[in-house]
Structure formats: C-alpha cells, structure tokens
Design an enzyme around this catalytic site. Structure first.
Site, mmCIF file in Angstrom:
data_model
loop_
_atom_site.group_PDB
_atom_site.id
_atom_site.type_symbol
_atom_site.label_atom_id
_atom_site.label_comp_id
_atom_site.label_asym_id
_atom_site.label_seq_id
_atom_site.Cartn_x
_atom_site.Cartn_y
_atom_site.Cartn_z
ATOM 1 N N ARG A 94 -7.104 10.113 2.240
ATOM 2 C CA ARG A 94 -6.677 9.546 1.397
ATOM 3 C C ARG A 94 -7.430 9.551 -0.341
ATOM 4 O O ARG A 94 -7.737 8.561 -1.146
ATOM 5 C CB ARG A 94 -7.070 7.858 1.432
ATOM 6 N N LYS A 144 -9.751 0.626 -5.423
ATOM 7 C CA LYS A 144 -10.080 0.770 -3.751
ATOM 8 C C LYS A 144 -11.280 1.185 -3.714
ATOM 9 O O LYS A 144 -10.617 2.759 -3.290
ATOM 10 C CB LYS A 144 -8.849 -0.346 -2.953
ATOM 11 N N HIS A 145 -11.943 0.737 -2.424
ATOM 12 C CA HIS A 145 -12.672 -0.340 -1.971
ATOM 13 C C HIS A 145 -14.028 -0.512 -2.954
ATOM 14 O O HIS A 145 -14.945 0.683 -2.519
ATOM 15 C CB HIS A 145 -12.644 -0.373 -0.467
ATOM 16 N N ARG A 201 3.770 2.718 3.372
ATOM 17 C CA ARG A 201 4.699 1.894 3.962
ATOM 18 C C ARG A 201 6.267 1.687 3.589
ATOM 19 O O ARG A 201 7.178 1.719 4.248
ATOM 20 C CB ARG A 201 4.488 -0.138 4.141
ATOM 21 N N ASP A 218 0.564 -1.087 0.014
ATOM 22 C CA ASP A 218 0.120 0.048 0.074
ATOM 23 C C ASP A 218 0.656 1.164 0.169
ATOM 24 O O ASP A 218 1.380 1.976 0.977
ATOM 25 C CB ASP A 218 -0.474 0.366 1.092
ATOM 26 N N ASP A 231 -9.631 -7.260 0.212
ATOM 27 C CA ASP A 231 -9.976 -6.561 1.565
ATOM 28 C C ASP A 231 -9.420 -7.489 1.978
ATOM 29 O O ASP A 231 -9.103 -8.370 2.207
ATOM 30 C CB ASP A 231 -10.838 -5.504 2.106
ATOM 31 N N HIS A 274 -11.761 -1.748 8.980
ATOM 32 C CA HIS A 274 -11.219 -2.586 10.632
ATOM 33 C C HIS A 274 -11.614 -3.202 11.661
ATOM 34 O O HIS A 274 -10.932 -3.808 12.156
ATOM 35 C CB HIS A 274 -9.506 -1.453 10.275
#
Length: 523
Positions: A134, A164-165, A71, A63, A251, A177
C-alpha cells in the site's frame, strides 16, 4: 464532526440515522456496494437525505487506494496500487498522475467526494503486516513525490484526497486494527523519514484536503497517548509545526488500536481537543450514537471550546465548499472514457511488473502457487484467485495450487480438466512438499508466493524448492518473500494479488519483457 459507516446496500438505514442524529459525513465499504450503478443511486439518496435534514451536502468517503485495497469492484476501472505505481514510475513519469486521474474521475461521477488515499507511509519494515504494497516504497522522497503527483491530479478532478496515516505506519510490526503499534522514534528521526511527505506537502502547493491520523504510540513525543489522541502530535506537530490547516480525520475508532486504550466516547472528545476535525466510527450504530452524544455534551459544557468548534466547522465547511457542488456528481462518463481508462490501467500494470535475473526457458516448467487470501483487515476478501491455475493454463503448463490455510494441494494440467485434491491437514507440510517434489521431477518451478516473509509455511515451501530446483520466484504481494534466504534464479514482483496484476504477470512470462523497477531495497 463525525464520519460514519453502515451495513447493507440500501440507503434506508443510513438515511434514518441522518434524519435522527444528523450525521453529515458517510464512509462506504465493500459491504455497501454491489456495482457502480447501485452505488451512484445509494450516494444520491444519502446526498438528498443530508440536504433535507442537515441543510448541507455530505462528504461521502471511500478507501479506493487501488491494488489490493479498494471498495468498488464492479463498474469502475481497476488500477494498480501504490508500490506498483512506484515500480512503473521510473520509466513512466506520469504513472501516479494517470492513476489519480482515472480514480478521481470515476469517483466524482459516482458521487464520492473524499477518497481516503494516498497512503504516504514509508514502508521501512519488510515485516509490516498492514502497509506493505500500500506504500510507494521505502524512500521517503519518492513516497513524497508520487503522493504529491497523485493529490494534485486527484483534486484537480474535483475529489478530495487524504494523506494517511499520520505520523507514519511504515515501520510498525503490529496491525493497528488488532493492537497498539509503537514507533519509538524522536521527532528528529521522524523528520528524516516518516514526516517527509507531510513536510513536503506544504512546499509543493498540492496539500491534500485531509490527513488521517494513526492509532500508533510515539512514546518519545507523547508517552501516554496514541497519535489520534495526542495534542503534542496533532496540535503540536501537524497543526503548529507543519502549519497544516486542512481536515484532520481519524482512523476508525472501532479499531482495537484505539478501543483498547480508552472509552471511545472520551477518546472522541480528546481527539477533537487535540486537533482532529472528524471522528470516524465505521461500523456500529450504538457506538456512533454514543460518540455523537458525548460530543454534543462536550460542546454544551464547553469542554470543547467555542474557538476549537468554530475552527472545526470552518475547515469542514471550506472543504465541502471546494469539493461539493450544488448537485451530486457530474454528467455520466461516456463509454469511450472507460475504454480509455481501461487501456491506460492495463499499460500501467504491465509496466509495473519487475523482473530481476534471467527468466530463461519456461516451456517445460511447472507452476506452484498459493491461493489468494487477504493479508490485512484493510482488504476486502471478495474472491480467491487461483494464480497457479491461471498461469498454468495460459502458458500450457502443469500446475499445483496450494491452500496454506487448509494445508492441501490441488493438482491440474493445462491439457486436462480433471483435478485431484489431496488433503494434507493431518500429514503435515513436509509430506506435502515431498509429494510435490515427486510430481515436479526435474522440471523448473515457477513458485508464486504471497508475503512469505511473514508466513512460516510459505518460507518452508520457498526453501525446499529454491534449494532443490531451478526456481523462478513470483512475489504476488510484497517483494520481500526471499528476504534473508537463498536467492532464486529469477525474481518476478507484481506487487498485488489482483486479476489485473496476474494478467500482466502472464504477459511478462510469455514475452520475457518487463520494465518495472524495484521500489524497495531487498537486502
């Protein structure tokens, strides 16, 4: 048919798992990465293990969205995230393409074959706890256009991109999450907003190599199954209606938005039956093995039909053939390439800063800022940026840094090295505000906040100073801090709490010049 993650920065654990369980696709997180050189070595070992034990190269995914969600922090170019790109793109029409070029070139060199970006969620809910900056914004056509530009350039450089998503995460008020979000919209309503980027991607000729599913319930389409598990959504809408024939990956199955709804072994089988190709299990080896065994059993018993399995294998094979060569990565980029990328990223970031209202004279101002904290589990909390200190020292101003988590303030001067830390945990927020007010006196306030619209303590901080002082609001993340509140004399939005954005903020405060354009409606 699986995308798995692992712990640690060395390859032994994942290479053993590849040998024993034949995992063929790997997802990397910050926990796996020290710097670019170590990452390249890690990817090479994963690549070699997959060739040795599976006979086919792996898709190594990450990601690397840019901005707050990335990351790799060492040895690559920091680039603006998507709302910042949208702000810069009004004046710089190539902004999205330029970011995609930088990111893809560097990922390719490191051995990454799939970037789980861009986010095409249309952020229509200012209180969205997981998407926010985002997203490219709240205009579905702008989101679609910038995403297409990103994908076209990203895949031109040889790295697969991923929308996404699906069907859309921009209007939720629950982070998938930690729970199950619900979007109570009809297909017609989704087609006017959330689905626009997916509808446009086929027309543009620049469809992403992959689409990631959302762990969201759309009860007007499927009242029983979240999108990840829904035949009506994955098979009916994405595959049949939108005629998408690229990879569909899920996901993470360890997110509570899915794990609360069904055993992940059963969910994995159902997801493939519904139209997915790759099941993502990002963290736990025991769960990865359980899903692996469940899929093998379903294939052997023909619970997953041969025609479905053949189509999945074809799509995975075609994607690997297109984006993976015979050897990992490309020749090393020259230092000059990185220098050029750094300059371009700095210009893009500087061009994304948006100012509304007159900034005025800041020479006698003070800076009050909240310390950085991750606002969503999607982010890696790698450092705590003290924006008040950075801005204060750069502009020669007194400053106070506020920890809203610990309810304390750290006072400092641009001309002194000493600081006084006063704990306010027991005395409470009002006592803290009164103390800061005494310290501010009659000076202007540069107030730096982070997602205040969903944080009551920051709302109190905002209301107190905007009503009493001539205040310049700096929105460090989403620009919604002042939503439904009294407006400040000036509003500066930087769209992401990163070192790159704060450097750009300082330049704007010094020069009083900014060219960004607000990509969302603030009303």
């Amino acid at each position: 048919m699986m995308l798995v993650g692992f712990g640690g920065t060395t390859a032994q654990v994942i290479c053993d798992a590849i040998q024993k369980h034949h995992f063929g696709n790997i997802i990397l997180f910050k926990r796996n990465i020290q710097n670019a050189e170590q990452l390249r070595t890690l990817c090479q070992k994963i690549w070699d293990a997959c060739l040795q034990h599976n006979g086919i190269a792996p898709l190594i995914a990450i990601d690397q969205e840019g901005g707050s969600v990335r990351r790799i922090f060492e040895g690559v170019t920091d680039v603006p995230g998507q709302m910042a790109i949208a702000s810069a793109s009004i004046e710089n029409k190539k902004a999205s393409k330029q970011v995609a070029h930088i990111v893809a070139r560097q990922l390719k060199e490191l051995g990454i074959g799939l970037n789980l970006a861009p986010v095409v969620d249309v952020n229509t809910n200012p209180y969205n706890p997981v998407i926010g900056v985002r997203s490219y914004g709240d205009d579905p056509k702008r989101v679609s256009r910038l995403a297409q530009e990103f994908v076209k350039e990203h895949q031109k450089q040889g790295v697969a991109a991923c929308y996404k998503h699906f069907c859309g995460h921009g209007s939720v008020q629950v982070d998938s999450h930690i729970g199950v979000p619900v979007v109570d919209k009809s297909l017609s309503q989704l087609s006017e907003c959330e689905l626009v980027p997916y509808m446009d991607m086929q027309k543009s000729g620049s469809a992403p190599a992959a689409v990631m599913t959302a762990h969201i319930l759309y009860p007007q389409i499927d009242k029983d199954n979240i999108a990840t598990l829904s035949q009506a959504i994955l098979g009916g809408i994405l595959r049949d209606k939108l005629q998408y024939n690229g990879l569909v990956l899920t996901d993470c199955f360890e997110m509570e938005g899915l794990s609360k709804t069904l055993r992940i072994e059963d969910a994995a089988v159902q997801s493939l039956q519904s139209g997915a190709d790759i099941i993502t299990v990002s963290h736990t080896l025991d769960r990865q093995i359980a899903v692996h065994n469940a899929l093998c059993e379903a294939i052997e018993s023909q619970k997953i039909k041969k025609s479905v399995l053949d189509a999945i294998q074809t799509r995975i094979g075609d994607t690997k053939a297109k984006f993976l060569g015979k050897q990992m990565g490309t020749k090393r980029l020259k230092p000059a390439d990185f220098d050029k990328s750094e300059r371009m990223a700095n210009r893009l970031s500087r061009g994304s800063i948006c100012v509304q209202g007159e900034m005025g004279d800041l020479t006698e101002a003070v800076v009050i800022g909240v310390k950085n904290f991750a606002s969503t589990i999607a982010e890696d909390r790698v450092d705590c940026i003290d924006v008040a200190q950075k801005v204060g020292e750069a502009l020669g101003l007194d400053f106070v840094s506020v920890s809203m988590e610990e309810m304390c303030a750290v006072y400092g001067s641009a001309h002194k090295t000493s600081e006084i830390k006063t704990s306010k945990t027991e005395q409470g927020l009002q006592s803290l505000l009164q103390e800061m007010d005494t310290w501010v006196k009659d000076r202007r306030v540069i107030l730096c906040l982070s997602n205040a619209q969903i944080d009551k303590q920051q709302q109190a901080l905002y209301d107190f100073f905007v009503q009493k002082k001539d205040t310049v609001l700096v929105s460090l993340r989403t620009p919604y801090d002042m939503l439904h509140r009294q407006k400040p004399s000036c509003h500066v939005a930087i769209f992401e709490y990163t070192h790159l954005a704060i450097r750009s903020l300082i330049e704007v405060l010094q020069s009083k010049k900014a060219s960004g354009t607000m990509p969302v409606v603030l009303s």
